[in-house]
Motif scaffolding. Structure first.
Motif, PDB file in Angstrom:
ATOM      1  N   THR A   1     -42.917  19.479 -34.163  1.00 57.34           N
ATOM      2  CA  THR A   1     -41.736  19.228 -34.988  1.00 57.34           C
ATOM      3  C   THR A   1     -42.238  18.791 -36.363  1.00 57.34           C
ATOM      4  N   ALA A   2     -41.704  19.427 -37.416  1.00 57.70           N
ATOM      5  CA  ALA A   2     -42.167  19.122 -38.774  1.00 57.70           C
ATOM      6  C   ALA A   2     -40.965  18.934 -39.698  1.00 57.70           C
ATOM      7  N   HIS A   3     -41.122  18.016 -40.656  1.00 56.42           N
ATOM      8  CA  HIS A   3     -40.036  17.701 -41.594  1.00 56.42           C
ATOM      9  C   HIS A   3     -40.482  17.949 -43.027  1.00 56.42           C
ATOM     10  N   THR A   4     -39.506  18.117 -43.903  1.00 59.14           N
ATOM     11  CA  THR A   4     -39.829  18.387 -45.311  1.00 59.14           C
ATOM     12  C   THR A   4     -40.444  17.173 -46.011  1.00 59.14           C
ATOM     13  N   ASP A   5     -40.318  15.965 -45.430  1.00 57.43           N
ATOM     14  CA  ASP A   5     -40.986  14.816 -46.058  1.00 57.43           C
ATOM     15  C   ASP A   5     -42.472  14.773 -45.695  1.00 57.43           C
ATOM     16  N   GLY A   6     -42.939  15.773 -44.945  1.00 52.37           N
ATOM     17  CA  GLY A   6     -44.365  15.857 -44.630  1.00 52.37           C
ATOM     18  C   GLY A   6     -44.715  15.271 -43.279  1.00 52.37           C
ATOM     19  N   THR A   7     -43.797  14.553 -42.625  1.00 46.26           N
ATOM     20  CA  THR A   7     -44.136  14.029 -41.297  1.00 46.26           C
ATOM     21  C   THR A   7     -44.093  15.178 -40.283  1.00 46.26           C
ATOM     22  N   GLN A   8     -45.106  15.257 -39.471  1.00 54.50           N
ATOM     23  CA  GLN A   8     -45.110  16.288 -38.438  1.00 54.50           C
ATOM     24  C   GLN A   8     -45.962  15.860 -37.258  1.00 54.50           C
ATOM     25  N   ASN A   9     -45.469  16.214 -36.087  1.00 54.88           N
ATOM     26  CA  ASN A   9     -46.143  15.818 -34.860  1.00 54.88           C
ATOM     27  C   ASN A   9     -46.217  16.988 -33.891  1.00 54.88           C
ATOM     28  N   ALA A  10     -47.290  16.955 -33.101  1.00 50.20           N
ATOM     29  CA  ALA A  10     -47.309  17.794 -31.902  1.00 50.20           C
ATOM     30  C   ALA A  10     -46.845  16.893 -30.769  1.00 50.20           C
ATOM     31  N   TRP A  11     -46.228  17.451 -29.745  1.00 51.10           N
ATOM     32  CA  TRP A  11     -45.740  16.656 -28.619  1.00 51.10           C
ATOM     33  C   TRP A  11     -45.915  17.423 -27.313  1.00 51.10           C
ATOM     34  N   LEU A  12     -45.881  16.676 -26.223  1.00 53.56           N
ATOM     35  CA  LEU A  12     -45.941  17.284 -24.897  1.00 53.56           C
ATOM     36  C   LEU A  12     -44.542  17.263 -24.287  1.00 53.56           C
ATOM     37  N   ASP A  13     -44.069  18.399 -23.863  1.00 55.76           N
ATOM     38  CA  ASP A  13     -42.786  18.588 -23.156  1.00 55.76           C
ATOM     39  C   ASP A  13     -41.553  18.402 -24.038  1.00 55.76           C
ATOM     40  N   SER A  14     -41.456  17.296 -24.788  1.00 54.63           N
ATOM     41  CA  SER A  14     -40.316  17.118 -25.699  1.00 54.63           C
ATOM     42  C   SER A  14     -40.737  16.124 -26.775  1.00 54.63           C
ATOM     43  N   PRO A  15     -40.048  16.168 -27.933  1.00 52.22           N
ATOM     44  CA  PRO A  15     -40.445  15.267 -29.024  1.00 52.22           C
ATOM     45  C   PRO A  15     -40.353  13.797 -28.620  1.00 52.22           C
ATOM     46  N   THR A  16     -39.596  13.500 -27.540  1.00 49.40           N
ATOM     47  CA  THR A  16     -39.413  12.093 -27.156  1.00 49.40           C
ATOM     48  C   THR A  16     -40.174  11.717 -25.880  1.00 49.40           C
ATOM     49  N   SER A  17     -41.142  12.556 -25.475  1.00 49.78           N
ATOM     50  CA  SER A  17     -41.845  12.293 -24.210  1.00 49.78           C
ATOM     51  C   SER A  17     -42.759  11.076 -24.288  1.00 49.78           C
ATOM     52  N   GLY A  18     -43.028  10.605 -25.500  1.00 51.85           N
ATOM     53  CA  GLY A  18     -43.953   9.485 -25.642  1.00 51.85           C
ATOM     54  C   GLY A  18     -45.387   9.952 -25.810  1.00 51.85           C
ATOM     55  N   MET A  19     -45.634  11.235 -25.571  1.00 48.48           N
ATOM     56  CA  MET A  19     -46.975  11.792 -25.742  1.00 48.48           C
ATOM     57  C   MET A  19     -46.937  12.636 -27.016  1.00 48.48           C
ATOM     58  N   THR A  20     -47.285  12.047 -28.147  1.00 47.68           N
ATOM     59  CA  THR A  20     -47.220  12.773 -29.423  1.00 47.68           C
ATOM     60  C   THR A  20     -48.498  12.540 -30.220  1.00 47.68           C
ATOM     61  N   TRP A  21     -48.796  13.464 -31.118  1.00 47.84           N
ATOM     62  CA  TRP A  21     -49.990  13.361 -31.970  1.00 47.84           C
ATOM     63  C   TRP A  21     -49.588  13.761 -33.387  1.00 47.84           C
ATOM     64  N   PRO A  22     -49.980  12.983 -34.387  1.00 45.26           N
ATOM     65  CA  PRO A  22     -49.651  13.390 -35.759  1.00 45.26           C
ATOM     66  C   PRO A  22     -50.466  14.620 -36.163  1.00 45.26           C
ATOM     67  N   LEU A  23     -49.833  15.541 -36.891  1.00 40.08           N
ATOM     68  CA  LEU A  23     -50.565  16.691 -37.434  1.00 40.08           C
ATOM     69  C   LEU A  23     -50.822  16.436 -38.911  1.00 40.08           C
ATOM     70  N   PRO A  24     -51.892  17.020 -39.460  1.00 44.42           N
ATOM     71  CA  PRO A  24     -52.145  16.813 -40.891  1.00 44.42           C
ATOM     72  C   PRO A  24     -51.008  17.398 -41.725  1.00 44.42           C
ATOM     73  N   THR A  25     -50.625  16.688 -42.766  1.00 46.11           N
ATOM     74  CA  THR A  25     -49.611  17.194 -43.686  1.00 46.11           C
ATOM     75  C   THR A  25     -50.207  18.370 -44.439  1.00 46.11           C
ATOM     76  N   CYS A  26     -49.389  19.396 -44.691  1.00 45.28           N
ATOM     77  CA  CYS A  26     -49.938  20.614 -45.314  1.00 45.28           C
ATOM     78  C   CYS A  26     -48.875  21.293 -46.139  1.00 45.28           C
ATOM     79  N   PRO A  27     -48.947  21.374 -47.423  1.00 41.74           N
ATOM     80  CA  PRO A  27     -49.782  20.534 -48.280  1.00 41.74           C
ATOM     81  C   PRO A  27     -49.125  19.182 -48.434  1.00 41.74           C
ATOM     82  N   PRO A  28     -49.780  18.186 -49.057  1.00 43.42           N
ATOM     83  CA  PRO A  28     -49.164  16.886 -49.199  1.00 43.42           C
ATOM     84  C   PRO A  28     -47.833  17.003 -49.932  1.00 43.42           C
ATOM     85  N   PRO A  29     -46.801  16.262 -49.509  1.00 48.13           N
ATOM     86  CA  PRO A  29     -45.519  16.360 -50.200  1.00 48.13           C
ATOM     87  C   PRO A  29     -45.646  15.935 -51.646  1.00 48.13           C
ATOM     88  N   LYS A  30     -44.874  16.626 -52.546  1.00 43.65           N
ATOM     89  CA  LYS A  30     -44.988  16.304 -53.968  1.00 43.65           C
ATOM     90  C   LYS A  30     -44.221  15.038 -54.285  1.00 43.65           C
TER      91      LYS A  30
END
Ligand SMILES: C[S@@+](CC[C@H](N)C(=O)[O-])C[C@H]1O[C@@H](n2cnc3c(N)ncnc32)[C@H](O)[C@@H]1O
Length: 400
Positions: free
Chosen positions: A371-400
């Protein structure tokens, strides 16, 4: 009748139909519309020459369709299910492939995942040879297709080839991480180069409920993302791996940090020696490798140590500054592996990831989402965004 590359028109059509048949039999082409696109798109026009590769996938010599001595070999390769390296750049004493015609099976699978509808407007990131662009033009019409590549020479060549078969899509030279500003929004974005995370501009330029199909650098992941809100895309990884060259900045063959040098082992007094209970066989599983990449620092690399018959005898896990080595037990996978690691203790992270992988039922990659947002926050997750098992992904490119 011959076309400009000297290939008999009847001959290439027969070959293109055979390629389409094979891709249909393999299940890569799933419908008549894409089948027709593959049957009617002359791949030889887009790949007039390519580089033969050695066993390490390094370019060796050019196979040019204009050279009578190479023509038969060239035409066979162009209409078979092969990825063809079309450009390379020297880097650190190696020949790094910087453009290619992707594997037709993968091209077909990604087009299927893109779920293109008749009225879609499609942006392709990574024009390369222009072959994929031509398939898209066949499917939705050239006025509904835009494509961008970082290399202006490739863009000019692709534009000329597309015009040669009657297509005039919008093609631009630029950084695909910025999308393409003209005529937004796009209802589909297809990337044919791997990025660290979801570029913010792709989310902005995507229409509501639009789809992105894109490979990511981490673990050869291929994601299908849907625009689920004005500033959000979300979706899962496909079960297939897709290894693509990374999105790079202009004039650089690869992004900084992509080739991470292995640090020298520190003096023995700074090393920690121990054992770890990790199944060596798991390192052969691409889904476990993806899982590991999600747990390790973003610049971590996992390198297999193999003996002469390519049996894996251990692994090195390293970042630019830290390094850990595991020696697997010979012949007896029930014994622990021997670990040597510096103070960052990267292998402790590997062992913890292994235990979590078992606890969560050895998840395959299709259980992982992004799941990724326009403010640059983005995560990978297992099963669902709310499963509690999430990992941050690198922002690409950094938000202006
Ligand atoms: C695998 S090739 C593309 C294959 C292509 N779609 C085809 O059908 O031939 C990847 C392409 O991505 C391009 N590329 C790399 N970094 C890029 C960037 N930042 N923006 C746009 N294109 C980029 C490369 O120049 C290369 O041509």
């Amino acid at each position: 009748m011959t076309d400009v590359t000297g290939v008999g028109v009847g001959s290439w059509r027969t070959r293109a139909c055979e390629l389409a048949d094979n891709l249909t039999t393999d299940g890569a082409i799933t419908g008549s519309l894409w089948r027709e696109a593959f049957q009617n798109t002359p791949r030889h026009v887009f790949v007039p020459r390519f580089w033969a590769l050695d066993k390490y996938n390094a370019p060796t010599y050019l196979i040019d369709g204009a050279d009578p001595a190479h023509q038969a070999e060239w035409l066979d390769a162009v209409y078979s299910d092969q990825f063809l390296a079309t450009q390379w750049t020297p880097q650190d004493g190696r020949r790094m492939i910087t453009s290619s015609a992707s594997l037709p099976t993968l091209v077909a699978r990604m087009l299927h995942l893109l779920d293109v509808q008749d009225n879609d407007r499609v942006l392709e990131i990574g024009t390369g040879t222009g072959y994929n662009t031509a398939l898209l033009c066949h499917r939705v019409g050239d006025t509904a297709v835009a494509s961008v590549d970082i290399d202006p020479i490739l863009v000019a060549e692709a534009q000329a080839r597309l015009a040669q078969i009657g297509y005039r899509p919008q093609i631009a030279a630029g950084d695909g991480a910025q999308g393409l500003q003209q005529d937004t929004p796009y209802s589909r974005i297809l990337s044919t180069c791997a990025s660290p995370g979801v570029p913010t501009e792709w989310i902005i330029q995507l229409a509501t409920e639009g789809k992105i199909v894109a490979p990511f650098i981490v673990g050869g992941a291929l994601a299908v993302l849907t625009k689920t809100g004005p500033s959000e895309v979300s979706g899962r990884l496909n079960s297939e791996q897709a290894w693509f060259m990374p999105l790079r900045p202009a004039d650089k063959p690869l992004p900084e940090g992509y080739l991470v040098d292995q640090p020298e082992p520190p003096p023995d007094q700074r090393q920690h020696h121990g054992t770890a209970e990790v199944d060596p066989g798991a390192f052969a599983d691409p889904d476990f490798r993806l899982w590991l990449c999600l747990h390790l620092p973003a610049d971590a690399r996992i390198i297999d140590i193999v003996n002469n018959d390519f049996t894996r005898t251990g692994v090195i896990v390293h970042t630019t500054e830290h390094r850990a080595t595991a020696e697997f037990p010979a012949g007896n996978t029930a014994s622990p592996s021997l670990i040597t690691q510096d103070e960052r203790r990267l292998f402790d992270t590997v062992e913890a990831a292994w235990q979590a992988w078992q606890r969560w039922g050895r998840p395959d990659r299709s259980r992982v989402g992004i799941t990724a947002h326009t403010d640059g926050t983005q995560n990978a997750w297992l099963d669902s965004p709310t499963s509690g098992m999430t990992w941050p992904l690198p922002t690409c490119p950094p938000p202006k």
